[in-house]
Motif scaffolding. Structure first.
Motif, mmCIF file in Angstrom:
data_model
loop_
_atom_site.group_PDB
_atom_site.id
_atom_site.type_symbol
_atom_site.label_atom_id
_atom_site.label_comp_id
_atom_site.label_asym_id
_atom_site.label_seq_id
_atom_site.Cartn_x
_atom_site.Cartn_y
_atom_site.Cartn_z
ATOM 1 N N ARG A 62 68.889 53.429 28.339
ATOM 2 C CA ARG A 62 69.238 52.735 28.359
ATOM 3 C C ARG A 62 68.865 51.289 27.745
ATOM 4 N NH1 ARG A 62 71.958 54.238 27.155
ATOM 5 N NH2 ARG A 62 74.527 52.514 27.376
ATOM 6 N N ALA A 114 73.622 52.672 15.645
ATOM 7 C CA ALA A 114 73.247 54.058 16.699
ATOM 8 C C ALA A 114 72.389 55.198 16.255
ATOM 9 C CB ALA A 114 74.079 54.330 17.232
ATOM 10 N N TYR A 115 72.904 55.447 15.032
ATOM 11 C CA TYR A 115 72.441 56.757 13.618
ATOM 12 C C TYR A 115 71.410 56.422 12.818
ATOM 13 C CZ TYR A 115 76.315 58.806 17.274
ATOM 14 O OH TYR A 115 76.478 59.008 18.409
ATOM 15 N N GLY A 159 70.874 49.167 26.122
ATOM 16 C CA GLY A 159 72.265 50.037 25.371
ATOM 17 C C GLY A 159 73.053 49.404 24.545
ATOM 18 N N ILE A 160 73.231 50.195 23.555
ATOM 19 C CA ILE A 160 74.033 49.145 22.643
ATOM 20 C C ILE A 160 75.403 49.230 23.138
ATOM 21 C CG2 ILE A 160 75.613 49.473 20.396
ATOM 22 C CD1 ILE A 160 73.365 51.041 19.496
ATOM 23 N N ASP A 161 75.494 49.722 24.290
ATOM 24 C CA ASP A 161 77.061 49.730 24.300
ATOM 25 C C ASP A 161 77.083 48.524 24.909
ATOM 26 O OD1 ASP A 161 78.562 51.875 24.134
ATOM 27 O OD2 ASP A 161 77.747 53.371 25.510
ATOM 28 N N TYR A 216 83.723 54.772 17.220
ATOM 29 C CA TYR A 216 83.390 54.351 19.231
ATOM 30 C C TYR A 216 84.495 54.325 19.710
ATOM 31 C CZ TYR A 216 79.713 54.022 22.083
ATOM 32 O OH TYR A 216 79.546 54.473 23.291
ATOM 33 N N TYR A 252 84.521 45.811 13.477
ATOM 34 C CA TYR A 252 83.763 46.906 13.295
ATOM 35 C C TYR A 252 83.836 48.418 12.354
ATOM 36 C CZ TYR A 252 81.590 50.635 16.650
ATOM 37 O OH TYR A 252 81.139 51.782 17.189
ATOM 38 N N THR A 284 69.714 51.447 18.399
ATOM 39 C CA THR A 284 69.881 51.964 20.081
ATOM 40 C C THR A 284 67.830 52.942 19.878
ATOM 41 O OG1 THR A 284 70.393 53.171 21.650
ATOM 42 C CG2 THR A 284 71.148 53.575 19.209
ATOM 43 N N ASP A 327 77.851 49.041 13.493
ATOM 44 C CA ASP A 327 76.764 49.535 14.565
ATOM 45 C C ASP A 327 76.090 50.841 13.785
ATOM 46 O OD1 ASP A 327 75.915 51.833 16.381
ATOM 47 O OD2 ASP A 327 78.067 51.404 17.403
ATOM 48 N N ALA A 354 80.880 51.787 11.846
ATOM 49 C CA ALA A 354 79.249 52.852 12.630
ATOM 50 C C ALA A 354 79.672 53.014 11.526
ATOM 51 C CB ALA A 354 79.821 53.053 13.391
ATOM 52 N N ASN A 372 80.612 57.845 13.839
ATOM 53 C CA ASN A 372 80.718 58.526 15.125
ATOM 54 C C ASN A 372 82.261 58.689 15.469
ATOM 55 O OD1 ASN A 372 80.814 59.810 17.658
ATOM 56 N ND2 ASN A 372 80.579 58.728 19.038
ATOM 57 N N SER A 400 69.012 55.250 22.569
ATOM 58 C CA SER A 400 69.275 56.288 23.145
ATOM 59 C C SER A 400 69.522 57.882 22.147
ATOM 60 C CB SER A 400 70.790 55.694 23.400
ATOM 61 O OG SER A 400 70.698 55.014 24.691
ATOM 62 N N LYS A 401 69.638 57.379 20.561
ATOM 63 C CA LYS A 401 69.840 58.731 19.915
ATOM 64 C C LYS A 401 68.351 59.820 18.953
ATOM 65 C CE LYS A 401 74.263 58.093 21.322
ATOM 66 N NZ LYS A 401 74.938 57.589 20.605
#
Ligand SMILES: *Cc1c(COP(=O)(O)O)cnc(C)c1O
Length: 368
Positions: free
Chosen positions: A231, A195-196, A92-94, A118, A160, A220, A193, A162, A166, A222-223
Protein backbone atom coordinates in the motif's frame (compact mmCIF):
# COMPACT_ATOMS: atom_id res chain seq x y z
CA UNK A 1 -33.79 2.95 22.45
CA UNK A 2 -32.54 5.22 19.69
CA UNK A 3 -29.31 4.73 17.81
CA UNK A 4 -26.86 7.15 16.29
CA UNK A 5 -27.81 7.91 12.71
CA UNK A 6 -25.36 7.70 9.86
CA UNK A 7 -25.17 10.89 7.83
CA UNK A 8 -27.95 11.28 5.29
CA UNK A 9 -25.30 10.86 2.64
CA UNK A 10 -24.10 7.54 4.08
CA UNK A 11 -27.67 6.32 4.42
CA UNK A 12 -28.25 7.11 0.75
CA UNK A 13 -25.25 5.09 -0.47
CA UNK A 14 -25.60 1.51 -1.73
CA UNK A 15 -24.07 -1.04 0.62
CA UNK A 16 -22.37 -2.84 -2.27
CA UNK A 17 -18.59 -3.03 -2.51
CA UNK A 18 -16.94 -2.25 -5.85
CA UNK A 19 -14.74 -5.33 -5.83
CA UNK A 20 -15.35 -8.83 -4.58
CA UNK A 21 -11.87 -9.93 -3.56
CA UNK A 22 -10.33 -13.20 -4.72
CA UNK A 23 -10.07 -14.25 -1.06
CA UNK A 24 -13.85 -13.88 -0.73
CA UNK A 25 -14.29 -16.03 -3.81
CA UNK A 26 -11.85 -18.63 -2.48
CA UNK A 27 -13.76 -18.85 0.79
CA UNK A 28 -17.01 -19.27 -1.14
CA UNK A 29 -15.50 -21.99 -3.35
CA UNK A 30 -13.79 -23.70 -0.43
CA UNK A 31 -10.44 -23.85 -2.20
CA UNK A 32 -7.68 -21.48 -3.33
CA UNK A 33 -7.26 -20.32 -6.90
CA UNK A 34 -4.54 -22.11 -8.85
CA UNK A 35 -3.73 -18.92 -10.78
CA UNK A 36 -4.51 -15.42 -9.56
CA UNK A 37 -4.80 -13.43 -12.79
CA UNK A 38 -7.70 -11.11 -12.07
CA UNK A 39 -6.53 -8.16 -10.02
CA UNK A 40 -3.81 -6.60 -12.19
CA UNK A 41 -1.31 -7.57 -9.54
CA UNK A 42 2.29 -7.99 -10.56
CA UNK A 43 2.84 -11.70 -10.08
CA UNK A 44 6.56 -11.31 -10.83
CA UNK A 45 6.79 -9.76 -7.39
CA UNK A 46 8.85 -7.07 -5.69
CA UNK A 47 12.58 -6.49 -5.95
CA UNK A 48 14.57 -8.87 -3.70
CA UNK A 49 16.04 -5.71 -2.16
CA UNK A 50 12.54 -4.50 -1.31
CA UNK A 51 11.65 -7.87 0.19
CA UNK A 52 14.81 -7.72 2.28
CA UNK A 53 14.09 -4.16 3.41
CA UNK A 54 10.52 -5.05 4.38
CA UNK A 55 11.58 -8.20 6.21
CA UNK A 56 14.34 -6.36 8.07
CA UNK A 57 11.98 -3.47 8.75
CA UNK A 58 9.28 -5.74 10.17
CA UNK A 59 11.03 -5.96 13.54
CA UNK A 60 10.79 -2.17 13.80
CA UNK A 61 7.08 -2.12 13.08
CA UNK A 62 6.52 -1.49 16.77
CA UNK A 63 7.28 2.12 15.78
CA UNK A 64 4.87 4.15 13.68
CA UNK A 65 6.20 5.07 10.29
CA UNK A 66 7.63 8.52 9.64
CA UNK A 67 4.47 10.64 9.23
CA UNK A 68 6.28 12.87 6.73
CA UNK A 69 7.49 9.98 4.56
CA UNK A 70 10.66 12.04 4.33
CA UNK A 71 13.12 9.54 2.87
CA UNK A 72 10.74 8.15 0.28
CA UNK A 73 9.59 11.60 -0.82
CA UNK A 74 13.18 12.77 -1.25
CA UNK A 75 14.06 9.66 -3.23
CA UNK A 76 11.01 10.21 -5.45
CA UNK A 77 11.98 13.85 -5.83
CA UNK A 78 15.39 12.81 -7.17
CA UNK A 79 13.92 10.05 -9.32
CA UNK A 80 11.37 12.31 -11.05
CA UNK A 81 13.31 15.54 -10.79
CA UNK A 82 10.44 17.42 -9.11
CA UNK A 83 10.61 19.28 -5.81
CA UNK A 84 9.79 17.29 -2.66
CA UNK A 85 7.09 19.86 -1.83
CA UNK A 86 5.25 18.69 -4.97
CA UNK A 87 4.99 15.07 -3.79
CA UNK A 88 2.74 13.41 -1.26
CA UNK A 89 2.85 9.75 -0.30
CA UNK A 90 -0.22 7.81 0.76
CA UNK A 91 -1.86 4.43 1.16
CA UNK A 92 -1.80 3.55 -2.53
CA UNK A 93 -3.48 5.57 -5.25
CA UNK A 94 -6.77 4.36 -3.82
CA UNK A 95 -6.08 6.02 -0.48
CA UNK A 96 -4.91 9.21 -2.18
CA UNK A 97 -8.02 9.33 -4.37
CA UNK A 98 -10.04 9.22 -1.17
CA UNK A 99 -8.12 12.22 0.16
CA UNK A 100 -8.61 14.00 -3.14
CA UNK A 101 -12.37 13.52 -2.96
CA UNK A 102 -12.36 14.66 0.64
CA UNK A 103 -10.48 17.83 -0.33
CA UNK A 104 -12.51 18.75 -3.37
CA UNK A 105 -15.98 17.21 -3.30
CA UNK A 106 -19.04 18.58 -1.58
CA UNK A 107 -22.50 17.10 -2.05
CA UNK A 108 -23.74 17.93 -5.53
CA UNK A 109 -20.34 18.67 -7.08
CA UNK A 110 -20.02 17.39 -10.63
CA UNK A 111 -17.29 14.90 -11.53
CA UNK A 112 -16.49 13.48 -14.95
CA UNK A 113 -15.02 10.08 -15.77
CA UNK A 114 -15.38 7.46 -18.50
CA UNK A 115 -18.22 4.94 -18.50
CA UNK A 116 -16.65 1.80 -17.06
CA UNK A 117 -13.36 3.41 -15.97
CA UNK A 118 -11.59 2.64 -12.68
CA UNK A 119 -14.46 2.25 -10.17
CA UNK A 120 -12.60 3.03 -6.95
CA UNK A 121 -12.46 6.70 -7.96
CA UNK A 122 -16.25 6.71 -8.41
CA UNK A 123 -16.67 5.04 -5.04
CA UNK A 124 -14.75 7.82 -3.25
CA UNK A 125 -16.58 10.57 -5.15
CA UNK A 126 -19.95 9.07 -4.20
CA UNK A 127 -18.76 8.85 -0.60
CA UNK A 128 -18.53 12.64 -0.44
CA UNK A 129 -21.77 13.24 -2.34
CA UNK A 130 -20.25 14.06 -5.71
CA UNK A 131 -22.35 13.47 -8.81
CA UNK A 132 -20.70 11.37 -11.49
CA UNK A 133 -21.12 12.11 -15.17
CA UNK A 134 -19.62 9.80 -17.74
CA UNK A 135 -18.34 9.95 -21.29
CA UNK A 136 -18.13 6.72 -23.31
CA UNK A 137 -14.89 5.03 -24.31
CA UNK A 138 -13.99 5.48 -27.95
CA UNK A 139 -12.41 2.51 -29.74
CA UNK A 140 -11.52 0.99 -26.37
CA UNK A 141 -9.68 4.17 -25.30
CA UNK A 142 -10.77 6.73 -22.76
CA UNK A 143 -11.78 9.75 -24.84
CA UNK A 144 -10.06 13.01 -23.81
CA UNK A 145 -12.22 15.16 -26.11
CA UNK A 146 -15.46 13.69 -24.78
CA UNK A 147 -14.25 14.05 -21.19
CA UNK A 148 -13.37 17.71 -21.67
CA UNK A 149 -16.66 18.41 -23.48
CA UNK A 150 -18.61 16.70 -20.70
CA UNK A 151 -16.66 18.65 -18.07
CA UNK A 152 -17.74 21.90 -19.77
CA UNK A 153 -21.37 20.72 -19.95
CA UNK A 154 -21.70 19.82 -16.29
CA UNK A 155 -19.28 22.38 -14.82
CA UNK A 156 -17.11 19.59 -13.45
CA UNK A 157 -14.75 20.02 -10.54
CA UNK A 158 -12.76 16.84 -11.17
CA UNK A 159 -12.01 15.09 -14.47
CA UNK A 160 -10.58 11.58 -14.16
CA UNK A 161 -8.51 9.78 -16.76
CA UNK A 162 -6.20 6.82 -16.40
CA UNK A 163 -3.33 6.66 -18.86
CA UNK A 164 -2.69 3.82 -19.57
CA UNK A 165 -6.25 2.77 -18.94
CA UNK A 166 -7.73 0.06 -16.76
CA UNK A 167 -9.66 -2.11 -17.80
CA UNK A 168 -8.72 -2.02 -21.51
CA UNK A 169 -4.95 -1.56 -21.28
CA UNK A 170 -5.02 1.11 -23.98
CA UNK A 171 -3.03 4.33 -23.80
CA UNK A 172 -2.71 7.79 -25.27
CA UNK A 173 0.53 9.42 -26.26
CA UNK A 174 1.91 12.20 -24.08
CA UNK A 175 0.96 14.92 -26.56
CA UNK A 176 -2.71 13.86 -26.42
CA UNK A 177 -2.65 14.16 -22.62
CA UNK A 178 -0.72 17.41 -22.85
CA UNK A 179 -3.33 18.81 -25.22
CA UNK A 180 -6.07 17.71 -22.81
CA UNK A 181 -4.27 19.57 -20.01
CA UNK A 182 -4.32 22.78 -22.06
CA UNK A 183 -8.11 22.46 -22.38
CA UNK A 184 -9.09 21.84 -18.75
CA UNK A 185 -12.12 24.07 -18.10
CA UNK A 186 -11.93 26.85 -15.51
CA UNK A 187 -12.53 25.57 -12.02
CA UNK A 188 -11.72 21.96 -12.91
CA UNK A 189 -8.85 19.72 -11.83
CA UNK A 190 -7.51 16.87 -13.95
CA UNK A 191 -6.94 13.64 -12.03
CA UNK A 192 -4.33 11.81 -14.11
CA UNK A 193 -4.03 8.25 -12.86
CA UNK A 194 -0.74 6.76 -14.06
CA UNK A 195 -0.87 3.50 -12.12
CA UNK A 196 0.52 1.61 -15.15
CA UNK A 197 2.84 4.24 -16.58
CA UNK A 198 6.04 2.22 -16.13
CA UNK A 199 4.68 -0.47 -18.48
CA UNK A 200 3.75 2.00 -21.21
CA UNK A 201 5.88 2.83 -24.24
CA UNK A 202 8.32 5.73 -24.02
CA UNK A 203 6.45 8.95 -24.76
CA UNK A 204 3.25 8.12 -22.85
CA UNK A 205 3.81 10.43 -19.87
CA UNK A 206 3.96 14.17 -20.48
CA UNK A 207 6.76 16.03 -18.68
CA UNK A 208 5.90 16.99 -15.12
CA UNK A 209 4.78 20.59 -14.79
CA UNK A 210 4.42 21.28 -11.09
CA UNK A 211 3.57 24.93 -11.75
CA UNK A 212 0.14 23.85 -13.01
CA UNK A 213 -2.39 23.74 -10.13
CA UNK A 214 -5.00 22.07 -12.36
CA UNK A 215 -3.38 18.64 -12.67
CA UNK A 216 -2.55 16.04 -10.04
CA UNK A 217 -0.81 12.85 -11.17
CA UNK A 218 -1.05 9.57 -9.28
CA UNK A 219 1.49 6.76 -9.24
CA UNK A 220 1.94 3.59 -7.27
CA UNK A 221 4.29 0.86 -6.12
CA UNK A 222 1.44 -1.64 -6.53
CA UNK A 223 1.84 -2.45 -10.19
CA UNK A 224 5.25 -2.27 -11.88
CA UNK A 225 7.07 -2.47 -8.52
CA UNK A 226 4.97 -5.49 -7.51
CA UNK A 227 4.01 -4.28 -4.03
CA UNK A 228 0.19 -4.04 -4.05
CA UNK A 229 -0.11 -5.45 -0.54
CA UNK A 230 2.35 -2.91 0.89
CA UNK A 231 0.00 0.00 0.00
CA UNK A 232 2.34 2.72 -1.19
CA UNK A 233 1.31 5.34 -3.72
CA UNK A 234 2.18 8.95 -4.39
CA UNK A 235 0.84 12.01 -6.10
CA UNK A 236 2.65 14.83 -7.86
CA UNK A 237 1.27 18.31 -8.38
CA UNK A 238 1.65 21.96 -7.57
CA UNK A 239 3.20 22.49 -4.14
CA UNK A 240 0.29 24.49 -2.64
CA UNK A 241 -2.19 21.85 -3.84
CA UNK A 242 -0.13 19.04 -2.38
CA UNK A 243 0.25 20.86 0.92
CA UNK A 244 -3.53 20.82 1.31
CA UNK A 245 -3.50 17.02 1.53
CA UNK A 246 -1.73 17.36 4.89
CA UNK A 247 -4.87 19.01 6.29
CA UNK A 248 -6.92 15.88 5.90
CA UNK A 249 -4.68 12.86 5.32
CA UNK A 250 -4.09 10.03 7.74
CA UNK A 251 -0.66 11.05 9.03
CA UNK A 252 0.19 7.62 10.40
CA UNK A 253 -1.41 5.72 7.56
CA UNK A 254 1.80 4.35 6.09
CA UNK A 255 3.18 1.02 7.24
CA UNK A 256 6.76 1.50 8.41
CA UNK A 257 8.17 -1.53 6.60
CA UNK A 258 6.27 -0.54 3.44
CA UNK A 259 8.01 2.83 3.47
CA UNK A 260 11.35 1.02 3.57
CA UNK A 261 10.26 -1.45 0.90
CA UNK A 262 9.19 1.28 -1.50
CA UNK A 263 12.48 3.12 -1.02
CA UNK A 264 14.45 -0.05 -1.79
CA UNK A 265 12.22 -0.85 -4.76
CA UNK A 266 12.77 2.59 -6.24
CA UNK A 267 16.52 2.12 -5.87
CA UNK A 268 16.41 -1.20 -7.71
CA UNK A 269 15.65 0.03 -11.21
CA UNK A 270 17.38 -3.06 -12.62
CA UNK A 271 14.65 -5.21 -11.11
CA UNK A 272 12.01 -2.93 -12.61
CA UNK A 273 13.62 -3.38 -16.03
CA UNK A 274 13.62 -7.15 -15.67
CA UNK A 275 9.94 -7.04 -14.63
CA UNK A 276 9.13 -5.01 -17.74
CA UNK A 277 10.83 -7.67 -19.88
CA UNK A 278 8.86 -10.43 -18.21
CA UNK A 279 5.63 -8.50 -18.68
CA UNK A 280 6.34 -7.98 -22.37
CA UNK A 281 6.89 -11.71 -22.74
CA UNK A 282 3.67 -12.50 -20.82
CA UNK A 283 1.60 -10.06 -22.90
CA UNK A 284 2.74 -11.89 -26.01
CA UNK A 285 1.96 -15.27 -24.47
CA UNK A 286 -1.56 -14.16 -23.43
CA UNK A 287 -2.06 -12.95 -27.01
CA UNK A 288 -1.07 -16.39 -28.30
CA UNK A 289 -3.39 -18.16 -25.87
CA UNK A 290 -6.25 -15.91 -26.98
CA UNK A 291 -5.50 -16.55 -30.67
CA UNK A 292 -5.27 -20.32 -30.09
CA UNK A 293 -8.85 -20.12 -28.84
CA UNK A 294 -10.15 -17.92 -31.64
CA UNK A 295 -10.23 -14.81 -29.44
CA UNK A 296 -8.53 -11.45 -29.92
CA UNK A 297 -6.15 -9.91 -27.40
CA UNK A 298 -6.23 -6.12 -27.46
CA UNK A 299 -2.94 -4.21 -27.51
CA UNK A 300 -1.78 -3.51 -23.96
CA UNK A 301 0.38 -0.81 -22.40
CA UNK A 302 -0.09 -2.37 -18.96
CA UNK A 303 0.60 -5.61 -17.09
CA UNK A 304 -2.74 -7.09 -18.11
CA UNK A 305 -4.39 -7.95 -21.37
CA UNK A 306 -8.03 -7.46 -22.30
CA UNK A 307 -9.19 -10.36 -24.44
CA UNK A 308 -12.11 -9.63 -26.72
CA UNK A 309 -14.38 -12.68 -26.48
CA UNK A 310 -16.38 -11.61 -29.51
CA UNK A 311 -19.84 -11.46 -27.95
CA UNK A 312 -21.64 -9.41 -25.32
CA UNK A 313 -21.08 -9.09 -21.60
CA UNK A 314 -23.19 -12.16 -20.77
CA UNK A 315 -20.82 -14.40 -22.68
CA UNK A 316 -17.71 -12.87 -21.10
CA UNK A 317 -19.33 -13.24 -17.68
CA UNK A 318 -19.95 -16.94 -18.31
CA UNK A 319 -16.31 -17.38 -19.29
CA UNK A 320 -15.17 -15.64 -16.10
CA UNK A 321 -17.47 -17.90 -14.07
CA UNK A 322 -16.28 -21.03 -15.85
CA UNK A 323 -12.65 -20.02 -15.32
CA UNK A 324 -13.47 -19.55 -11.64
CA UNK A 325 -14.76 -23.11 -11.58
CA UNK A 326 -11.44 -24.10 -13.13
CA UNK A 327 -9.66 -22.32 -10.23
CA UNK A 328 -8.46 -19.51 -12.46
CA UNK A 329 -9.15 -15.99 -11.22
CA UNK A 330 -9.75 -13.37 -13.93
CA UNK A 331 -12.01 -10.34 -14.04
CA UNK A 332 -13.86 -8.42 -16.72
CA UNK A 333 -14.80 -4.79 -17.41
CA UNK A 334 -17.97 -3.49 -15.77
CA UNK A 335 -19.55 -1.56 -18.63
CA UNK A 336 -20.54 -2.18 -22.24
CA UNK A 337 -19.04 -2.36 -24.79
CA UNK A 338 -15.80 -3.05 -22.88
CA UNK A 339 -17.53 -5.94 -21.09
CA UNK A 340 -17.20 -8.13 -24.17
CA UNK A 341 -13.68 -8.73 -22.82
CA UNK A 342 -12.06 -10.65 -20.01
CA UNK A 343 -8.99 -9.15 -18.37
CA UNK A 344 -5.96 -11.31 -17.63
CA UNK A 345 -2.89 -10.31 -15.59
CA UNK A 346 0.60 -10.90 -16.93
CA UNK A 347 2.24 -13.72 -15.02
CA UNK A 348 5.04 -16.28 -15.15
CA UNK A 349 4.63 -19.12 -17.66
CA UNK A 350 3.48 -21.59 -14.99
CA UNK A 351 0.40 -19.49 -14.25
CA UNK A 352 -0.30 -18.77 -17.90
CA UNK A 353 0.01 -22.48 -18.71
CA UNK A 354 -2.79 -23.16 -16.23
CA UNK A 355 -4.85 -20.45 -17.90
CA UNK A 356 -4.07 -21.89 -21.34
CA UNK A 357 -5.19 -25.34 -20.22
CA UNK A 358 -8.41 -24.12 -18.60
CA UNK A 359 -9.57 -21.62 -21.23
CA UNK A 360 -10.71 -24.10 -23.92
CA UNK A 361 -12.81 -26.01 -21.36
CA UNK A 362 -14.26 -22.78 -19.94
CA UNK A 363 -15.09 -21.53 -23.44
CA UNK A 364 -16.75 -24.78 -24.39
CA UNK A 365 -19.03 -24.67 -21.37
CA UNK A 366 -19.68 -20.92 -21.78
CA UNK A 367 -20.82 -21.59 -25.34
CA UNK A 368 -23.03 -24.52 -24.43
C1 LIG B 1 -4.60 -0.76 -9.56
C2 LIG B 1 -5.06 0.63 -9.83
C3 LIG B 1 -4.98 1.59 -8.84
C4 LIG B 1 -4.70 1.22 -7.42
O1 LIG B 1 -3.48 1.55 -7.02
P1 LIG B 1 -3.07 1.36 -5.48
O2 LIG B 1 -1.86 2.22 -5.42
O3 LIG B 1 -2.83 -0.09 -5.25
O4 LIG B 1 -4.18 1.89 -4.63
C5 LIG B 1 -5.29 2.89 -9.17
N1 LIG B 1 -5.70 3.22 -10.41
C6 LIG B 1 -5.82 2.31 -11.37
C7 LIG B 1 -6.28 2.72 -12.73
C8 LIG B 1 -5.53 0.98 -11.11
O5 LIG B 1 -5.73 0.04 -12.03
Amino acid sequence: MTHANETRLAQSLPSSVPFVGPETMERAQGRPFAARLGANENIFGPSPLAIHAMAEGAKDNWMYGDPENHDLIHALSTHHNVGPESIIVGEGIDGLLGYLARLFIEPGDAVVTSEGAYPTFNFHVAGYGGVLHTAPFKNDHEDPDALIAKAHDVNAKLIYIANPDNPMGSHHKADVIHDMITRIPDGALLVLDEAYIEFAPEGTAPAFDTRNPNVIRFRTFSKAYGMAGARVGYAIGEAARMKSFHKIRNHFGMCRSSQLGALAALQDQAHLQSTLKSVTHARKRIGEIAADNGLTALPSATNFVAIDCGQGGDFAKRIVEELTTENIFVRMPFAAPQDRCIRVSCAPDDDLNLFAAALPRALKRARA
